[in-house]
Design a protein around this motif. Structure first.
Motif, mmCIF file in Angstrom:
data_model
loop_
_atom_site.group_PDB
_atom_site.id
_atom_site.type_symbol
_atom_site.label_atom_id
_atom_site.label_comp_id
_atom_site.label_asym_id
_atom_site.label_seq_id
_atom_site.Cartn_x
_atom_site.Cartn_y
_atom_site.Cartn_z
ATOM 1 N N PRO A 40 -29.447 -7.600 -0.748
ATOM 2 C CA PRO A 40 -30.887 -7.519 -1.010
ATOM 3 C C PRO A 40 -31.630 -6.629 -0.018
ATOM 4 O O PRO A 40 -32.816 -6.382 -0.184
ATOM 5 C CB PRO A 40 -31.338 -8.976 -0.874
ATOM 6 N N LEU A 60 -30.496 -9.301 6.418
ATOM 7 C CA LEU A 60 -31.294 -10.516 6.232
ATOM 8 C C LEU A 60 -30.453 -11.787 6.390
ATOM 9 O O LEU A 60 -30.946 -12.897 6.219
ATOM 10 C CB LEU A 60 -31.990 -10.477 4.863
ATOM 11 N N GLU A 61 -29.171 -11.609 6.706
ATOM 12 C CA GLU A 61 -28.258 -12.721 7.028
ATOM 13 C C GLU A 61 -28.087 -13.715 5.886
ATOM 14 O O GLU A 61 -27.882 -14.909 6.117
ATOM 15 C CB GLU A 61 -28.720 -13.434 8.312
ATOM 16 N N CYS A 62 -28.165 -13.222 4.641
ATOM 17 C CA CYS A 62 -28.005 -14.133 3.509
ATOM 18 C C CYS A 62 -26.547 -14.503 3.274
ATOM 19 O O CYS A 62 -26.246 -15.581 2.777
ATOM 20 C CB CYS A 62 -28.596 -13.523 2.249
ATOM 21 N N GLY A 63 -25.643 -13.598 3.617
ATOM 22 C CA GLY A 63 -24.216 -13.883 3.437
ATOM 23 C C GLY A 63 -23.684 -13.623 2.034
ATOM 24 O O GLY A 63 -22.516 -13.890 1.750
ATOM 25 N N ALA A 64 -24.521 -13.084 1.141
ATOM 26 C CA ALA A 64 -24.061 -12.884 -0.244
ATOM 27 C C ALA A 64 -22.914 -11.880 -0.317
ATOM 28 O O ALA A 64 -21.990 -12.037 -1.122
ATOM 29 C CB ALA A 64 -25.221 -12.422 -1.121
#
Ligand SMILES: Cc1cc2nc3c(=O)[nH]c(=O)nc-3n(C[C@H](O)[C@H](O)[C@H](O)COP(=O)(O)OP(=O)(O)OC[C@H]3O[C@@H](n4cnc5c(N)ncnc54)[C@H](O)[C@@H]3O)c2cc1C
Ligand code: SF4
Ligand code: SF4
Lengths: 88, 438
Positions: A40, A60-64
């Motif tokens: 993202p 953004l450290e979402c890990g997706a």
């Protein structure tokens, strides 16, 4: 899409890149390029026909990304570093 | 107390809690209240600095844990108005319920911003006697044979921290548990990725646009075109001086359909029903976060020798409801740890009481009841899109003026709607969707 503008509003404390492409060779034969679509923050990019990770961008450290390709190694940044949510 | 990268004054605790989100902080709070020597670790510079949610905290479960929390917690607005918008590209059917009864104690729900809320919540745990180390990340778990005995930490403190019991509350990415081989690697199909944008707008303008008074707030659940026809959900929340909008889609779908969420949220913002709400707002934050949405069938083992997993890390999310489950799992883990400490035994067998507590509570009961919903949702991607289009079409025809008699018009609409699906089934399915996103 003005992702640049979006991410610029975020607060960030410098960190080492959270993402490492394990074997760059694998990307040469990759037909999916799913990393490009899933992130993202738009941190995966194609340059001169090669997929590269923008290690100076704001993750953004979402890990997706780690869920869609086993060639991606994701780690949270070191304690105190990385993106900082001012609102959340 | 601790200096940057320094040695801590102490490296052994009764309980180590990793992650100061809703789950971990609740665990630390109740442990501290019970007089347990507990350390709460947070990798961000302050609790809440890595967290995000749509925006609501629910009064009922939260006040059972912290009575009258609204008197001191940084809540933004009292949510009195709940809407659901079923959207196509150019239209939206708006369903809603508002009640000023929700504007009186004990209230129903509040909008909150996690950076402030989690910080406040963690301060409650500290007040109760928990130690909090922010800017301190657990790098790996420590083992003695198969017994988890603590974690190696770095950041504001660099050391090996030992504990009788370790509570893993790392949130949606359970990296430590995976890395230690306690659980399998998370799967894309069990996660949705969300992006959220926060816009600043003057308070009176927000009140005007959403027809609100004072500190009353509104939340709108979005279904349909907001996710470009893909399975997903979103919502709009009002805060005091901000409007938040979020959209989420299954990670597997994003990869398969090769779409980017940042494009989708951009499109949502320009929807003719949404654009007027956000107009002239200043974008102040853009964040991304995953929600484990695999439901009951995706819950991993949660109990190990010397350790338990709570909150999002254990996949304890019902639809998109995670906060109450996180808090209660933290409470049950704390209750179990207190018992185990009394016995002086920390085996998996003793800690299994945590799982039993979850089984006997709404947490696993609700998740079990809803276990077919995630599958139903992803097996019929077209279904909901079709329904939403149909509902919009019917609404359009009801609203439109036709040169036919009312009776004829009714017949026309009925035939259009009921040709497609039986009315009962349509309502039931729609209800199921709303239950998932509500
Ligand atoms: C867009 C969005 C909308 C949502 N809307 C709602 C809603 O309307 N209602 C609802 O009930 N729920 C909602 N949720 C879900 C809810 O936010 C989560 O279920 C809840 O936050 C889970 O709490 P947690 O404590 O398990 O995890 P988190 O709150 O994510 O906390 C985990 C913490 O652990 C820390 N951490 C991680 N790894 C380490 C480490 N190695 N060392 C130290 N610290 C670490 C993190 O920094 C973080 O502070 C939403 C979520 C999203 C993303
Ligand atoms: S990182 Fe993975 S998805 Fe991206 S190009 Fe390389 S192999 Fe393909
Ligand atoms: S963690 Fe999220 S934001 Fe960071 S590189 Fe991976 S997908 Fe992009």
């Amino acid at each position: 899409m003005n992702l640049q503008k979006q991410v610029v509003v975020d607060c960030y404390h410098f960190s080492e890149p959270c993402v490492e492409i394990v074997a760059e060779k694998e990307c040469d034969s990759c037909r999916d390029y799913v990393c490009l679509y899933v992130c993202p923050a738009g941190l995966f990019d194609v340059q001169n026909g090669e997929v590269v990770f923008n290690s100076s961008g704001i993750c953004l450290e979402c890990g997706a990304c780690r869920l869609v390709c086993d060639n991606i190694r994701f780690r949270y940044p070191a304690g105190g570093q990385g993106v900082i949510h001012r609102f959340g | 107390m601790e200096k940057k990268g320094g040695k801590p004054e102490k490296t052994k605790f009764q309980v180590l809690v990793i992650g100061a989100g809703a789950a971990g902080t609740t665990a630390a709070y109740f442990l501290a209240k019970a007089g347990v020597d507990v350390l709460l670790l947070e990798r961000g510079p302050y609790p809440g600095s890595k967290n995000m949610s749509g925006g609501a905290v629910y009064s009922l479960p939260t006040r059972e844990l912290v009575p009258d929390f609204w008197l001191e917690a940084p809540v933004e607005r009292v949510l009195v108005d709940q809407q659901y918008w079923l959207m196509t590209e150019t239209s939206a059917v708006k369903l809603g319920f508002s009640s000023v009864d929700f504007d009186n104690p004990p209230y129903n729900k509040f909008s909150v911003l996690r950076a402030a809320f989690d910080r406040w919540y963690a301060s409650k745990a500290v007040e109760a006697g928990a130690k909090l180390w922010s800017g301190c990340k657990a790098e790996s778990l420590l083992f003695d044979g198969r017994q988890v005995i603590g974690a190696r930490v770095s950041g504001t403190v660099n050391d090996d921290i030992l504990a009788d019991i370790t509570i893993l509350a790392e949130g949606a990415n359970p990296l430590l548990a995976e890395q230690a081989g306690l659980i399998k690697k998370a799967e894309a199909k069990n996660y949705s990725l969300y992006v959220k944008q926060l816009f600043h707008l003057p308070e009176n303008l927000i009140n005007e646009r959403f027809h609100l008074k004072g500190r009353q707030g509104s939340v709108i659940g979005l279904l349909g075109d907001n996710t470009a026809g893909l399975i997903g959900t979103g919502s709009i929340y009002t805060f005091r001086e901000h409007i938040g909008i979020n959209t989420g889609i299954s990670v597997k779908t994003l990869a398969e359909k090769k779409v980017n969420l940042s494009d989708i949220i951009d499109r949502v913002n320009h929807h003719p029903a949404i654009d007027p709400l956000l107009r002239e707002g200043t974008l102040v934050e853009y964040l991304a976060h995953m929600i484990p949405e695999g439901g009951f069938n995706a819950i991993p083992s949660m109990v190990f020798n010397g350790a338990v997993i709570i909150g999002d890390a254990a996949g304890l999310v019902n639809g998109t409801h995670g906060l109450s489950l996180a808090m209660y799992s933290g409470k049950y883990a704390a209750d179990t740890a207190v018992e185990a400490l009394e016995k002086g035994k920390y085996s998996r067998k003793v800690l299994k009481a945590y799982r039993d507590r979850l089984e006997n509570s709404f947490v696993l009961k609700d998740l079990r009841d809803n276990r077919k919903v995630p599958a139903l949702y992803s097996e019929n991607p077209k279904l909901y899109e079709d329904y939403i289009k149909l509902v919009n079409q019917v609404a359009f025809e009801v609203a439109a003026v036709f040169p036919v008699s009312r009776r004829e018009k009714r017949k026309l609409i009925e035939s259009r709607a009921f040709n497609a699906k039986s009315a009962g089934k349509m309502l039931l399915d729609l209800y199921k969707v709303i239950k998932v996103i509500r």
